[in-house]
Write an enzyme that holds these catalytic residues in place. Structure first.
Site, PDB file in Angstrom:
ATOM      1  N   THR A  21      -0.753   9.436 -12.601  1.00 33.90           N
ATOM      2  CA  THR A  21       0.071   8.284 -12.239  1.00 33.90           C
ATOM      3  C   THR A  21       0.300   7.360 -13.440  1.00 33.90           C
ATOM      4  OG1 THR A  21      -0.100   6.168 -11.042  1.00 33.90           O
ATOM      5  CG2 THR A  21      -2.131   7.361 -11.338  1.00 33.90           C
ATOM      6  N   ASP A  22       1.394   6.599 -13.384  1.00 31.05           N
ATOM      7  CA  ASP A  22       1.655   5.608 -14.449  1.00 31.05           C
ATOM      8  C   ASP A  22       0.576   4.522 -14.468  1.00 31.05           C
ATOM      9  OD1 ASP A  22       2.371   4.224 -12.118  1.00 31.05           O
ATOM     10  OD2 ASP A  22       4.386   3.684 -12.796  1.00 31.05           O
ATOM     11  N   GLU A  23      -0.177   4.408 -13.358  1.00 31.50           N
ATOM     12  CA  GLU A  23      -1.169   3.330 -13.273  1.00 31.50           C
ATOM     13  C   GLU A  23      -2.315   3.509 -14.264  1.00 31.50           C
ATOM     14  OE1 GLU A  23      -2.007   1.875  -9.341  1.00 31.50           O
ATOM     15  OE2 GLU A  23      -0.163   2.729  -8.566  1.00 31.50           O
ATOM     16  N   TYR A  59      -8.931   2.624  -8.297  1.00 31.25           N
ATOM     17  CA  TYR A  59      -8.045   3.784  -8.082  1.00 31.25           C
ATOM     18  C   TYR A  59      -7.540   4.333  -9.408  1.00 31.25           C
ATOM     19  CZ  TYR A  59      -3.602   6.240  -7.519  1.00 31.25           C
ATOM     20  OH  TYR A  59      -2.575   7.146  -7.644  1.00 31.25           O
ATOM     21  N   GLY A 107      -4.167  18.787  -1.528  1.00 34.89           N
ATOM     22  CA  GLY A 107      -3.618  17.527  -1.008  1.00 34.89           C
ATOM     23  C   GLY A 107      -2.208  17.701  -0.470  1.00 34.89           C
ATOM     24  N   LYS A 112      -8.317   7.921 -11.329  1.00 35.19           N
ATOM     25  CA  LYS A 112      -7.251   8.858 -11.712  1.00 35.19           C
ATOM     26  C   LYS A 112      -7.305   9.123 -13.222  1.00 35.19           C
ATOM     27  CE  LYS A 112      -4.388  10.524  -9.716  1.00 35.19           C
ATOM     28  NZ  LYS A 112      -4.355  11.851  -9.035  1.00 35.19           N
ATOM     29  N   THR A 114      -8.010  13.804   5.222  1.00 32.96           N
ATOM     30  CA  THR A 114      -8.552  12.448   5.327  1.00 32.96           C
ATOM     31  C   THR A 114      -7.591  11.646   6.201  1.00 32.96           C
ATOM     32  OG1 THR A 114      -7.259  11.604   3.462  1.00 32.96           O
ATOM     33  CG2 THR A 114      -9.406  12.614   2.933  1.00 32.96           C
ATOM     34  N   GLY A 147      -0.583  15.487   2.345  1.00 32.72           N
ATOM     35  CA  GLY A 147      -0.255  14.082   2.088  1.00 32.72           C
ATOM     36  C   GLY A 147       1.236  13.902   1.855  1.00 32.72           C
ATOM     37  N   GLY A 175      -6.871  -8.224  -9.582  1.00 28.91           N
ATOM     38  CA  GLY A 175      -6.536  -7.291 -10.678  1.00 28.91           C
ATOM     39  C   GLY A 175      -5.142  -6.710 -10.560  1.00 28.91           C
TER      40      GLY A 175
HETATM   41  P1  NAD Z   1      -1.606  10.647  -0.056  1.00 27.42           P
HETATM   42  O1  NAD Z   1      -2.699   9.641   0.056  1.00 27.42           O
HETATM   43  O2  NAD Z   1      -0.423  10.525   0.822  1.00 27.42           O
HETATM   44  O3  NAD Z   1      -2.199  12.107   0.170  1.00 27.42           O
HETATM   45  C1  NAD Z   1      -3.400  12.545  -0.411  1.00 27.42           C
HETATM   46  C2  NAD Z   1      -3.763  13.867   0.237  1.00 27.42           C
HETATM   47  O4  NAD Z   1      -4.957  14.365  -0.389  1.00 27.42           O
HETATM   48  C3  NAD Z   1      -4.060  13.753   1.737  1.00 27.42           C
HETATM   49  O5  NAD Z   1      -3.426  14.810   2.426  1.00 27.42           O
HETATM   50  C4  NAD Z   1      -5.568  13.892   1.819  1.00 27.42           C
HETATM   51  O6  NAD Z   1      -6.016  14.453   3.033  1.00 27.42           O
HETATM   52  C5  NAD Z   1      -5.845  14.805   0.643  1.00 27.42           C
HETATM   53  N1  NAD Z   1      -7.218  14.685   0.131  1.00 27.42           N
HETATM   54  C6  NAD Z   1      -7.893  13.534  -0.154  1.00 27.42           C
HETATM   55  N2  NAD Z   1      -9.148  13.826  -0.577  1.00 27.42           N
HETATM   56  C7  NAD Z   1      -9.247  15.182  -0.572  1.00 27.42           C
HETATM   57  C8  NAD Z   1     -10.280  16.084  -0.928  1.00 27.42           C
HETATM   58  N3  NAD Z   1     -11.468  15.648  -1.360  1.00 27.42           N
HETATM   59  N4  NAD Z   1     -10.041  17.411  -0.813  1.00 27.42           N
HETATM   60  C9  NAD Z   1      -8.845  17.871  -0.359  1.00 27.42           C
HETATM   61  N5  NAD Z   1      -7.837  17.063   0.003  1.00 27.42           N
HETATM   62  C10 NAD Z   1      -8.035  15.732  -0.118  1.00 27.42           C
HETATM   63  O7  NAD Z   1      -1.183  10.641  -1.595  1.00 27.42           O
HETATM   64  P2  NAD Z   1       0.226  10.821  -2.286  1.00 27.42           P
HETATM   65  O8  NAD Z   1       0.910   9.515  -2.328  1.00 27.42           O
HETATM   66  O9  NAD Z   1       0.904  12.006  -1.710  1.00 27.42           O
HETATM   67  O10 NAD Z   1      -0.227  11.154  -3.781  1.00 27.42           O
HETATM   68  C11 NAD Z   1      -0.453  12.498  -4.195  1.00 27.42           C
HETATM   69  C12 NAD Z   1      -0.878  12.512  -5.651  1.00 27.42           C
HETATM   70  O11 NAD Z   1       0.137  11.906  -6.452  1.00 27.42           O
HETATM   71  C13 NAD Z   1      -2.147  11.731  -5.932  1.00 27.42           C
HETATM   72  O12 NAD Z   1      -2.901  12.437  -6.883  1.00 27.42           O
HETATM   73  C14 NAD Z   1      -1.662  10.413  -6.498  1.00 27.42           C
HETATM   74  O13 NAD Z   1      -2.608   9.835  -7.364  1.00 27.42           O
HETATM   75  C15 NAD Z   1      -0.416  10.871  -7.245  1.00 27.42           C
HETATM   76  N6  NAD Z   1       0.627   9.855  -7.400  1.00 27.42           N
HETATM   77  C16 NAD Z   1       1.077   9.162  -6.322  1.00 27.42           C
HETATM   78  C17 NAD Z   1       2.104   8.228  -6.471  1.00 27.42           C
HETATM   79  C18 NAD Z   1       2.644   7.474  -5.280  1.00 27.42           C
HETATM   80  O14 NAD Z   1       3.462   6.558  -5.483  1.00 27.42           O
HETATM   81  N7  NAD Z   1       2.291   7.800  -4.059  1.00 27.42           N
HETATM   82  C19 NAD Z   1       2.642   7.994  -7.744  1.00 27.42           C
HETATM   83  C20 NAD Z   1       2.142   8.729  -8.832  1.00 27.42           C
HETATM   84  C21 NAD Z   1       1.141   9.655  -8.652  1.00 27.42           C
HETATM   85  P1  TYD Z   2       1.470  -0.114  -3.313  1.00 26.55           P
HETATM   86  O1  TYD Z   2       2.490   0.532  -2.445  1.00 26.55           O
HETATM   87  O2  TYD Z   2       0.094  -0.311  -2.777  1.00 26.55           O
HETATM   88  O3  TYD Z   2       1.453   0.738  -4.662  1.00 26.55           O
HETATM   89  P2  TYD Z   2       0.698   0.420  -6.065  1.00 26.55           P
HETATM   90  O4  TYD Z   2      -0.224  -0.711  -5.891  1.00 26.55           O
HETATM   91  O5  TYD Z   2      -0.033   1.700  -6.283  1.00 26.55           O
HETATM   92  O6  TYD Z   2       1.786   0.149  -7.040  1.00 26.55           O
HETATM   93  O7  TYD Z   2       2.021  -1.522  -3.766  1.00 26.55           O
HETATM   94  C1  TYD Z   2       3.262  -1.646  -4.448  1.00 26.55           C
HETATM   95  C2  TYD Z   2       3.456  -3.097  -4.808  1.00 26.55           C
HETATM   96  O8  TYD Z   2       3.586  -3.848  -3.592  1.00 26.55           O
HETATM   97  C3  TYD Z   2       2.276  -3.698  -5.549  1.00 26.55           C
HETATM   98  O9  TYD Z   2       2.745  -4.616  -6.532  1.00 26.55           O
HETATM   99  C4  TYD Z   2       1.501  -4.446  -4.475  1.00 26.55           C
HETATM  100  C5  TYD Z   2       2.598  -4.872  -3.513  1.00 26.55           C
HETATM  101  N1  TYD Z   2       2.140  -4.964  -2.103  1.00 26.55           N
HETATM  102  C6  TYD Z   2       2.353  -6.160  -1.379  1.00 26.55           C
HETATM  103  O10 TYD Z   2       2.895  -7.156  -1.893  1.00 26.55           O
HETATM  104  N2  TYD Z   2       1.912  -6.195  -0.085  1.00 26.55           N
HETATM  105  C7  TYD Z   2       1.307  -5.133   0.524  1.00 26.55           C
HETATM  106  O11 TYD Z   2       0.920  -5.239   1.711  1.00 26.55           O
HETATM  107  C8  TYD Z   2       1.123  -3.918  -0.222  1.00 26.55           C
HETATM  108  C9  TYD Z   2       0.464  -2.715   0.397  1.00 26.55           C
HETATM  109  C10 TYD Z   2       1.558  -3.900  -1.540  1.00 26.55           C
END
Ligand code: NAD
Ligand code: TYD
Length: 332
Positions: A123-125, A147, A7, A151, A36, A10, A272
């Site tokens: 993730t904290d989620e 989601y 990944g 996770k 993706t 991403g 939710g």
């Molecule tokens: P992102 O959606 O930006 O990127 C995900 C990447 O994974 C993409 O490059 C996609 O092409 C690749 N991918 C998806 N399915 C795949 C598969 N089957 N095989 C190979 N590659 C695949 O996500 P992100 O925000 O960079 O998050 C990265 C990781 O960190 C995730 O596991 C997410 O759950 C975790 N995470 C994210 C956050 C956040 O705030 N973004 C917070 C905590 C944890």
């Molecule tokens: P998001 O960035 O989707 O992260 P996560 O749901 O994984 O925490 O959303 C962050 C917060 O922002 C969440 O409480 C939902 C809210 N949100 C909006 O109010 N409007 C939006 O269009 C989006 C995408 C999120």
């Protein structure tokens, strides 16, 4: 060290690859990414020709491919996932495939090839929502969205491979990340780029949901510490220490983009919708010396400035997706 980063095209994975290649001048990285909608090689233009970096387009569910790559590396860092809560509400099959089955495929290969380290990026989620106080690594998992459930599935599977098969698994659980190269569906890049285009900012519900914002390079530093100093079988929370409501966040974005409150559009709440995320990060601070940045507003402002200066990066992504996903989701 040679790392398999999944990944890596991403948001966080690409920032992590850049962090590692810059910091460790002998490390090599293989980036396995399916590309993706969220995977984007534009995120890695500056490292694409680095001789210590190799990109492989492929799926973490592809056991044959994974089995070929894993024996070439010392450690696996699994960032690959379907990551957007709203998309998981519309369609969750791909989340189960990648976040659970894909994780299983990587763990099986790590077991077979006796990989020295396996890091599961979680993730904290997975803890669910908390009204008061903060979750520790020992808190019960109570995920509320497809989601976070997918996770949690990957996270628990990883733990079980440590207990049962002695795979050297480490799990990180981070809070909401922000920074450059975040796909413009997540709230910060969506709101910043909408504001820059004078489009409305669809704020869910009463806007009082709380998230703890973590700057992406702080997350990368946390994962780096876990990779080099973490103890096998352990879980580490990685938070930013910046809890604010979505309404407060939206006001800051409007201030930094120089736009007015009339852009805020109250829309129906997400089903939710978790009210508050909060992590207790005492363990990683005490045991590994983790210390996140303390200048949240400055980092948010510099993130806003990055999106303002890099239209080339996000404009085509929004143009590509606006017709389908955005219209369906936001009706704006
Ligand atoms: P992102 O959606 O930006 O990127 C995900 C990447 O994974 C993409 O490059 C996609 O092409 C690749 N991918 C998806 N399915 C795949 C598969 N089957 N095989 C190979 N590659 C695949 O996500 P992100 O925000 O960079 O998050 C990265 C990781 O960190 C995730 O596991 C997410 O759950 C975790 N995470 C994210 C956050 C956040 O705030 N973004 C917070 C905590 C944890
Ligand atoms: P998001 O960035 O989707 O992260 P996560 O749901 O994984 O925490 O959303 C962050 C917060 O922002 C969440 O409480 C939902 C809210 N949100 C909006 O109010 N409007 C939006 O269009 C989006 C995408 C999120």
């Amino acid at each position: 060290m040679k790392l398999l980063v999944t990944g890596g095209a991403g948001f966080i994975g690409s920032n992590f690859i850049r962090h590692i290649l810059n910091k460790y001048k002998t490390y090599k990285i293989i980036n396995l990414d399916k590309l993706t909608y969220a995977g984007n090689l534009d995120n890695l233009l500056d490292v694409a020709s680095n001789r210590r970096y190799k990109f492989v387009k492929g799926d973490i569910c592809d056991a044959k491919l994974v089995d070929k790559l894993v024996p070439q590396v010392d450690a696996i860092i699994n960032f690959a996932a379907e990551t957007h809560v709203d998309r998981s509400i519309m369609e969750s099959g791909s989340f189960i495939k990648t976040d659970v089955f894909g994780t299983h495929t990587l763990l099986e290969a790590a077991k077979k090839h006796k990989t020295a380290r396996y890091i599961q990026i979680s993730t904290d989620e997975v803890y669910g929502s908390i009204q008061k106080g903060s979750f520790t690594e020992k808190s019960t998992l109570s995920p509320n969205s497809p989601y976070s459930s997918s996770k949690a599935g990957g996270d628990l599977l990883a733990r079980s491979y440590f207990v049962t098969h002695k795979v050297p698994v480490l799990i990180t659980r981070a809070s909401n990340n922000f920074g450059p190269f975040q796909y413009p569906e997540k709230v910060i890049p969506l709101f910043v780029t909408n504001a820059l285009e004078d489009k409305q900012l669809p704020l869910y519900g009463d806007g009082k949901n709380v998230r703890d914002w973590l700057y992406v390079t702080d997350h990368c530093k946390g994962v780096d510490l876990v990779l080099h100093k973490g103890k096998d079988g352990e879980i580490y929370n990685i938070g930013g220490g910046n809890e604010i409501t979505n309404l407060e966040l939206t006001s800051l974005i409007l201030e930094y983009t120089g736009k007015g409150k009339e852009l805020i559009k109250r829309v129906a709440d997400r089903p939710g919708h978790d009210r508050r995320y909060s992590l207790n990060c005492a363990k990683i601070k005490r045991e590994l010396g983790y210390a996140p940045s303390t200048n949240f507003k400055q980092l948010l402002k510099s993130t806003v400035d990055w999106y303002a200066a890099n239209l080339w990066w996000w404009k085509k992504l929004k143009d590509r997706d606006f017709g389908s996903y955005y219209k369906k989701q936001y009706k704006i």
